[in-house]
Design a protein around this motif. Structure first.
Motif, PDB file in Angstrom:
ATOM      1  N   ALA A 514       0.854  -1.197   0.000  1.00 41.16           N
ATOM      2  CA  ALA A 514       0.000   0.000   0.000  1.00 41.16           C
ATOM      3  C   ALA A 514       0.879   1.233   0.000  1.00 41.16           C
ATOM      4  CB  ALA A 514      -0.930  -0.003   1.214  1.00 41.16           C
ATOM      5  N   GLY A 515       1.923   1.136  -0.781  1.00 46.45           N
ATOM      6  CA  GLY A 515       2.963   2.153  -0.759  1.00 46.45           C
ATOM      7  C   GLY A 515       2.491   3.545  -1.107  1.00 46.45           C
ATOM      8  N   ARG A 516       1.398   3.644  -1.833  1.00 45.10           N
ATOM      9  CA  ARG A 516       0.973   4.968  -2.261  1.00 45.10           C
ATOM     10  C   ARG A 516      -0.061   5.590  -1.327  1.00 45.10           C
ATOM     11  NH1 ARG A 516      -0.378   3.814  -8.369  1.00 45.10           N
ATOM     12  NH2 ARG A 516      -0.421   1.700  -7.550  1.00 45.10           N
ATOM     13  N   THR A 517      -0.310   4.926  -0.221  1.00 43.54           N
ATOM     14  CA  THR A 517      -1.385   5.427   0.661  1.00 43.54           C
ATOM     15  C   THR A 517      -0.850   6.007   1.955  1.00 43.54           C
ATOM     16  OG1 THR A 517      -1.671   3.316   1.750  1.00 43.54           O
ATOM     17  CG2 THR A 517      -2.987   3.714  -0.233  1.00 43.54           C
ATOM     18  N   GLY A 518       0.471   6.040   2.079  1.00 40.88           N
ATOM     19  CA  GLY A 518       1.057   6.467   3.347  1.00 40.88           C
ATOM     20  C   GLY A 518       0.746   7.913   3.702  1.00 40.88           C
ATOM     21  N   ILE A 519       0.858   8.212   4.989  1.00 39.46           N
ATOM     22  CA  ILE A 519       0.637   9.570   5.473  1.00 39.46           C
ATOM     23  C   ILE A 519       1.977  10.082   5.964  1.00 39.46           C
ATOM     24  CG2 ILE A 519      -0.595  11.033   7.133  1.00 39.46           C
ATOM     25  CD1 ILE A 519      -2.570   9.641   5.335  1.00 39.46           C
ATOM     26  N   GLU A 520       2.356  11.239   5.494  1.00 43.00           N
ATOM     27  CA  GLU A 520       3.641  11.787   5.876  1.00 43.00           C
ATOM     28  C   GLU A 520       3.658  12.115   7.361  1.00 43.00           C
ATOM     29  OE1 GLU A 520       6.369  15.347   4.220  1.00 43.00           O
ATOM     30  OE2 GLU A 520       5.025  14.391   2.779  1.00 43.00           O
ATOM     31  N   GLY A 521       4.720  11.727   8.010  1.00 45.21           N
ATOM     32  CA  GLY A 521       4.863  12.077   9.424  1.00 45.21           C
ATOM     33  C   GLY A 521       4.292  11.037  10.374  1.00 45.21           C
ATOM     34  N   SER A 540     -11.803  -5.457  -0.370  1.00 49.94           N
ATOM     35  CA  SER A 540     -10.599  -4.715  -0.037  1.00 49.94           C
ATOM     36  C   SER A 540     -10.485  -4.629   1.482  1.00 49.94           C
ATOM     37  CB  SER A 540     -10.704  -3.322  -0.657  1.00 49.94           C
ATOM     38  OG  SER A 540      -9.619  -2.537  -0.270  1.00 49.94           O
ATOM     39  N   ILE A 541      -9.358  -5.169   2.004  1.00 52.69           N
ATOM     40  CA  ILE A 541      -9.233  -5.267   3.466  1.00 52.69           C
ATOM     41  C   ILE A 541      -7.909  -4.672   3.909  1.00 52.69           C
ATOM     42  CG2 ILE A 541      -9.130  -6.885   5.422  1.00 52.69           C
ATOM     43  CD1 ILE A 541     -10.913  -8.769   3.781  1.00 52.69           C
ATOM     44  N   PHE A 542      -7.915  -4.083   5.075  1.00 52.24           N
ATOM     45  CA  PHE A 542      -6.701  -3.440   5.562  1.00 52.24           C
ATOM     46  C   PHE A 542      -6.744  -3.420   7.084  1.00 52.24           C
ATOM     47  CE2 PHE A 542      -3.886   0.354   6.087  1.00 52.24           C
ATOM     48  CZ  PHE A 542      -2.855  -0.032   5.248  1.00 52.24           C
ATOM     49  N   ILE A 543      -5.634  -3.877   7.676  1.00 59.26           N
ATOM     50  CA  ILE A 543      -5.511  -3.676   9.124  1.00 59.26           C
ATOM     51  C   ILE A 543      -4.276  -2.839   9.363  1.00 59.26           C
ATOM     52  CG2 ILE A 543      -6.728  -5.816   9.741  1.00 59.26           C
ATOM     53  CD1 ILE A 543      -3.975  -6.960  10.560  1.00 59.26           C
ATOM     54  N   ALA A 544      -4.334  -2.010  10.408  1.00 60.19           N
ATOM     55  CA  ALA A 544      -3.196  -1.123  10.650  1.00 60.19           C
ATOM     56  C   ALA A 544      -3.215  -0.643  12.087  1.00 60.19           C
ATOM     57  CB  ALA A 544      -3.268   0.080   9.719  1.00 60.19           C
ATOM     58  N   PHE A 545      -2.044  -0.191  12.507  1.00 56.66           N
ATOM     59  CA  PHE A 545      -2.013   0.555  13.762  1.00 56.66           C
ATOM     60  C   PHE A 545      -0.966   1.642  13.626  1.00 56.66           C
ATOM     61  CE2 PHE A 545       0.986  -2.899  14.447  1.00 56.66           C
ATOM     62  CZ  PHE A 545       2.087  -2.270  15.017  1.00 56.66           C
ATOM     63  N   ALA A 546      -1.077   2.665  14.423  1.00 59.79           N
ATOM     64  CA  ALA A 546      -0.127   3.770  14.333  1.00 59.79           C
ATOM     65  C   ALA A 546      -0.192   4.573  15.622  1.00 59.79           C
ATOM     66  CB  ALA A 546      -0.488   4.668  13.141  1.00 59.79           C
ATOM     67  N   PRO A 547       0.827   5.298  15.971  1.00 61.85           N
ATOM     68  CA  PRO A 547       2.165   5.207  15.378  1.00 61.85           C
ATOM     69  C   PRO A 547       2.864   3.907  15.799  1.00 61.85           C
ATOM     70  CG  PRO A 547       2.104   6.778  17.182  1.00 61.85           C
ATOM     71  CD  PRO A 547       0.709   6.277  17.020  1.00 61.85           C
ATOM     72  N   ARG A 548       4.035   3.660  15.210  1.00 64.61           N
ATOM     73  CA  ARG A 548       4.708   2.388  15.474  1.00 64.61           C
ATOM     74  C   ARG A 548       5.108   2.287  16.940  1.00 64.61           C
ATOM     75  NH1 ARG A 548       9.977   0.085  12.220  1.00 64.61           N
ATOM     76  NH2 ARG A 548      10.247  -1.801  13.478  1.00 64.61           N
ATOM     77  N   ILE A 549       5.633   3.400  17.463  1.00 62.25           N
ATOM     78  CA  ILE A 549       5.995   3.422  18.880  1.00 62.25           C
ATOM     79  C   ILE A 549       4.805   3.962  19.655  1.00 62.25           C
ATOM     80  CG2 ILE A 549       7.692   4.259  20.582  1.00 62.25           C
ATOM     81  CD1 ILE A 549       8.937   2.654  18.246  1.00 62.25           C
ATOM     82  N   ASN A 550       4.441   3.232  20.674  1.00 64.38           N
ATOM     83  CA  ASN A 550       3.321   3.644  21.519  1.00 64.38           C
ATOM     84  C   ASN A 550       2.044   3.876  20.690  1.00 64.38           C
ATOM     85  OD1 ASN A 550       1.970   4.312  23.760  1.00 64.38           O
ATOM     86  ND2 ASN A 550       2.954   6.318  24.080  1.00 64.38           N
ATOM     87  N   PRO A 551       1.515   2.813  20.096  1.00 67.24           N
ATOM     88  CA  PRO A 551       0.382   2.958  19.177  1.00 67.24           C
ATOM     89  C   PRO A 551      -0.852   3.555  19.860  1.00 67.24           C
ATOM     90  CG  PRO A 551       1.322   0.763  19.031  1.00 67.24           C
ATOM     91  CD  PRO A 551       1.939   1.408  20.228  1.00 67.24           C
TER      92      PRO A 551
END
Lengths: 628, 451
Positions: A514-521, A540-551
């Protein structure tokens, strides 16, 4: 003058009668106490005073659900005599036959007790009725509460109210016919907190049931206790944003705060306006929603198991490491897929061989076929069946294949088949190759969007989750049930998450699926999924968490027939993450993506009209004071 | 001798004890009517749209009437005895005629909003007429002719009232037989009356043949013990056969003469299950076969016991001390029909409890006892007969009314004198009472009737 001893006889008779009467009085008033209790029952009517139902606010205190007073026209059928029906009908705006029918219906139920003749009087009728009601002694207006929703979405989360059913009346003594209670969503699951406690007032009534004043100076009366207010975990802003994004798409978004298990939003599409479920037109709207072919009442987030597709690879990678059959530097080749005998699991072109981290980034199908095969064919277990059983235990520890026990009613446990199922299908000695599609989250597996979000939450927390819950705090004391404070550990050692998360962190960066969907910062750790759908285009399925540190947020998005995970689910999830994490809620760095999502229409050209809420509903906050 | 001087000093000696009791009872009655009749919307004491408000007006009018009566020469009552009687009888006849014309019973004349009930005044007139007749020089309650005239004076208004379907008011005239008892009627008649009443009750409670068997045994025992006296043997035989015939005809009288609501009221008073009674009696031996017609069957299914049930509950709710003035829950809820009129005693029971009700009963009996005592001390027969009549009528009303409210007597709709709501009733009883008080006050001026 003749004297007569007869005066004495008269005195005796008077004395005897005095004794008889006083004895009788003693018996009636002192000995036989049943009369006293009968008097209590006969001369009084218990009038219920309905408490104000608890309100619901979002996690930042924005009002979501509140109360409004509604007025029901009640009547005691037995007492309806010689009334001017024309005048009443004119005010109620119904014809005489209708009124007669309503009275007949009420008298069939009980001629001596008050029944509802006209439910939820519109305000203009109510005010007119107030002026003439004194001419109709059999009729009176009862004040009840009705819900108003400050949001035109989140209907599945908030739920709706409904009149108690026959069966509920039998099971729960608290309710009386005509009472309303929560029928779905938070209204149902937190009914006990929200409803408060009904008060009662014993009023003296004459033989016409006309109220004559309070009984025993109100000694036996009780005041209603208002319901407890709820603070929902939901973020109203995020919820509304999610609903905008999901417009004209079928699917669901579930966002969870991993560190607490609080559900930040639950979006279902199609949705409906919860204000449809109140007021005069409730029943009409309800049947319209029920018959709608898009099934707007269906709570996809909790009840629709989707094959998780490639998002499932994260789970496989974790189980493989825990089982000792997969290491971060394990490399498997991929040449257009996984080939074993006649069996082929296709894969898109990418560099080969890949290690674990890059297999997540590239979402290599072949890699996970090898991984899953090594899990099931692990010599540690006597048979594939035993290995599969162990595998399902791992899944269950992620909340897959079992109910998450979220505080909303009617949740699906998803689909995880038992070994017996495969024995039936493939015979007693089924092999790992029979179920190889499970490696990439296809086939006999189904996760609800909630379970997917929970998986993201487990990964974000590196090995544990809290039961997802839509309530943040209950009542003025802001308490939370203890079950939501307990860590549920996945059967995975935290060290095994490093490479998986590292891989996930690459997904939304150039070179990822999903390289083109990233959010800067924002470092979004994610995994795309494309679930094959026998009925049409891929989900279309997507799982995610953010930020990487201390989500702060773990999210799962399913867009039915949305194609690749990166097509719709990933942009929507990432926009949601951005919206939640950024303090400024109005701007986005991905205006292009936002516009594309808002304009996308996957529903097709068919235009459905959802019913609109009753325009006569007063959307004003009224202090609800029970009538004396 | 200064006998005459002394007498003239006592010329205006009104019996103040009676007057005080009268004022107490009327005042207490007004309180109870207010309690039973006022509502949340109507609490002003002199609210003339409500019956309690009107009652205060009637009390005022009654005070005027009492005052006028006390102004009258006591000889007036003796003089006009027959005249008043004639007028009242005429009024009853007119009512009967118009009632028949209107195809329905009508018991009153309407004067504006006030309904004049001649039957209430008929008691007063009858008392005057009976006193006048027995007070006539050389007339005694003896000899067929005199006895017949006495019975006639009593029975004429009684029958006319009964013809108006006002059974309760008609029964009140039976109280004059107590007067006749004082004036010489044998006590045996009263005993026979009580005996028949008892037989009537027992017949309803028990199977007729068992009852006849028990009477046979009793008569046999009496005859055996008094076998020396031939008269007693004959008496026993007569009593037995008379009783047997009476018992066997009770079912018929009960089912055919009494109306369904009366039957039910009697059954309820005797704690009988109405639905169970008729089938039970139908199985028994009877001289007359009773077939209930459809109308009766329908009527027997209606619940006539509501009033008494509610009345007993109201009184029972009072317990020791009652709920206090204007606080009776049953009373304020108006659950007892006719509570401010015939069932006014319920209010007393509920609001003043056992203690208050007992005091009230004792006070009322003291009042009646005082009247009998005063009647006995009269020097002339007119005043004595009139006094006994007054006391007996009030006594009968009290006995039946309170007995009915307590559920020991069947429901008979007659007011409690000086207590129940109603102008006619208050006026007639006040007139009756103060006429007697005037006669009593004047007694010392009368030379003994034996001139």
């Amino acid at each position: 003058m003749e004297k007569s001893g007869k005066l004495f006889v008269f005195f005796i008779v008077l004395a005897v009668i005095g004794i008889i009467f006083i004895t009788r009085l003693f018996f009636l008033q002192i000995v036989d106490t049943s009369n006293y209790y009968k008097a209590l029952a006969y001369g009084s009517n218990e009038v219920t005073i309905y408490p104000a139902r608890g309100t619901i606010v979002d996690r930042y205190g924005k009002l979501l659900v509140y109360n409004d007073a509604v007025y029901d026209l009640m009547a005691v059928p037995q007492k309806i005599k010689n009334i001017n029906k024309e005048k009443l009908c004119k005010v109620l705006q119904i014809d005489t036959n209708d009124l007669n029918g309503r009275i007949k219906k009420a008298s069939r139920y009980n001629t001596r007790e008050a029944s509802i003749i006209y439910k939820s009087l519109p305000f203009h009728i109510y005010s007119q009725l107030q002026e003439i009601i004194y001419d109709y002694p059999a009729f009176f207006i009862e004040t009840k509460i009705d819900r108003r929703y400050n949001i035109n979405g989140a209907a599945h989360l908030l739920g709706y109210m409904g009149e108690v059913t026959e069966r509920q009346l039998q099971n729960e003594k608290y309710y009386k016919p005509g009472d309303i209670k929560g029928m779905s969503g938070m209204e149902k699951s937190y009914e006990l907190y929200l409803r408060g406690k009904k008060g009662k007032k014993i009023v003296l009534v004459d033989k016409f049931s006309k109220q004559q004043g309070s009984f025993a100076g109100g000694k036996f009366d009780s005041l209603p206790i208002a319901g407890q207010n709820l603070i929902a975990a939901i973020d109203l802003n995020l919820q509304e944003f999610g609903e905008q994004l999901m417009k004209n798409k079928f699917g669901s978004i579930v966002a969870i705060e991993p560190s607490t298990g609080e559900v930040l939003s639950i979006v279902n599409s199609p949705n409906y306006d919860p204000n449809l479920m109140v007021g005069q037109t409730r029943n009409k709207n309800f049947s319209a929603l029920l018959l709608d072919p898009r099934k707007p009442l269906f709570n996809r987030a909790l009840k629709a198991p989707y094959p998780p597709g490639s998002t499932f690879k994260t789970v496989q990678a974790l189980i493989g490491q825990q089982e000792g059959v997969l290491f971060p530097d394990t490399k498997y080749p991929c040449h257009g897929g996984y080939h074993m005998g006649s069996l082929t699991v296709g894969c898109h072109p990418h560099a080969s061989p890949l290690d674990l981290e890059h297999s997540i980034q590239q979402s290599c199908n072949a890699y996970y076929c090898y991984v899953y095969r090594s899990i099931l064919d692990n010599p540690k277990y006597k048979s594939v069946q035993d290995a599969y059983l162990k595998w399902t235990q791992y899944l269950n520890s992620f909340g897959i294949g079992v109910k998450t026990e979220i505080d909303l009613p009617e949740e699906s446990p998803g689909i995880v088949k038992k070994t017996q199922y495969f024995e039936r299908v493939f015979g007693k000695n089924w092999r790992s190759s029979n179920v190889i599609s499970l490696s990439i989250g296809q086939g006999e597996i189904g996760l609800t969007p909630l379970q997917m979000a929970n998986v993201a939450s487990v990964i974000a927390n590196r090995g544990y989750y809290y039961i997802p819950h839509v309530v943040k705090a209950i009542g003025d004391e802001k308490t939370l049930p203890d079950i939501y404070k307990v860590k549920h550990k996945a059967l995975i050692n935290p060290i095994y998450f490093d490479s998986v998360i590292a891989g996930m962190a690459r997904v939304c960066k150039p070179g990822g699926t999903a390289g083109r969907t990233g959010i800067e910062g924002i470092t979004i750790c994610a995994k795309t999924g494309t679930a094959q759908n026998p009925h049409g285009a891929h989900h279309s399925i997507f799982i995610a968490f953010a930020p990487r540190i201390n989500p702060k947020i773990a999210i799962a998005v399913v867009v039915e027939n949305g194609g690749y995970g990166a097509d719709y689910a990933a942009p929507i999830a990432n926009l949601m993450i951005e919206r939640y994490l950024e303090t400024d809620k109005t701007v986005t760095t991905r205006k292009d993506m936002l516009d594309r999502m808002l304009n996308a229409n996957l529903v097709g050209s068919t235009v459905y009209d959802l019913p609109k809420p009753d325009s006569t509903l007063r959307k004003t906050l009224l202090p609800l004071t029970p009538k004396p | 001798m200064n006998y005459y001087n002394k007498a003239s000093e006592e010329n205006i000696r009104i019996d103040w004890l009676t007057v005080i009791l009268y004022i107490l009872i009327v005042g207490f009655g007004a309180m109870n009517i207010y309690s039973a009749n006022s509502t949340i919307d109507h609490t002003f004491i002199f609210d003339l749209t409500m019956e309690y408000g009107k009652q205060f007006m009637w009390i005022g009018v009654a005070a005027v009437i009492v005052f006028l009566i006390l102004l009258l020469d006591p000889k007036f009552f003796n003089f006009s005895g027959y005249g008043i009687y004639a007028v009242v009888i005429a009024m009853l006849l007119v009512l009967l005629a118009t009632g028949a014309y209107n195809k329905g019973a009508q018991a009153w004349f309407k004067i504006g909003s006030f309904k004049l009930q001649p039957s209430e005044f008929a008691k007063y007139a009858t008392a005057l007429a009976l006193a006048k007749f027995l007070g006539t020089f050389d007339v005694k309650f003896a000899g067929k002719k005199n006895i017949a005239i006495c019975f006639g004076i009593i029975l004429l208004p009684m029958i006319l009232t009964l013809a108006q379907n006002d059974t309760g008011s008609a029964l009140v005239f039976a109280s004059f037989f107590l007067v006749l008892y004082r004036e010489g009627l044998s006590g045996w008649y009263l005993v026979i009356g009580l005996y028949l009443a008892a037989l009537f009750v027992f017949t309803i409670l028990f199977p007729s043949l068992y009852l006849i068997g028990v009477i046979l045994i009793l008569c046999g025992v009496v005859a055996y013990f008094y076998k020396k006296y031939r008269q007693m043997l004959w008496l026993s035989i007569i009593v037995f056969f008379a009783s047997a015939i009476f018992i066997l005809s009770v079912d018929f009288i009960f089912a055919k003469v009494l109306q369904p609501h009366q039957q039910q009221r009697i059954l309820v008073t005797l704690n009988q299950d109405v639905a169970e009674y008729y089938p039970r009696k139908a199985k028994e031996f009877s001289l007359f076969k009773i077939d209930m017609n459809r109308k009766d069957k329908k009527a027997s299914k209606r619940d006539y016991s509501y009033n008494v049930r509610q009345s007993k509950i109201s009184i029972g709710a009072g317990q020791w001390l009652g709920n206090g003035f204007n606080n009776g829950t049953q009373t304020k809820a108006k659950l007892v029909p006719e509570q401010h009129t015939d069932f006014i005693f319920c209010t007393v029971g509920e609001e003043y409890g056992f203690v208050g009700s007992s005091i009230f009963v004792l006070l009322y009996l003291l009042f009646i006892g005082r009247l009998y005592y005063m009647a006995e001390r009269q020097k002339n027969v007119f005043a004595r007969v009139y006094g006994y009549s007054t006391a007996s009528v009030i006594f009968f009303h009290f006995f039946v009314n309170v007995g009915m409210a307590l559920g020991v007597l069947p429901v008979i709709g007659i007011p409690l004198p000086f207590m129940s709501y109603g102008g006619s009733s208050l006026f007639s009883f006040s007139m009756m009472l103060f006429t007697f008080l005037k006669l009593d006050a004047n007694r010392v001026n009368e030379i003994s009737s034996v001139y």
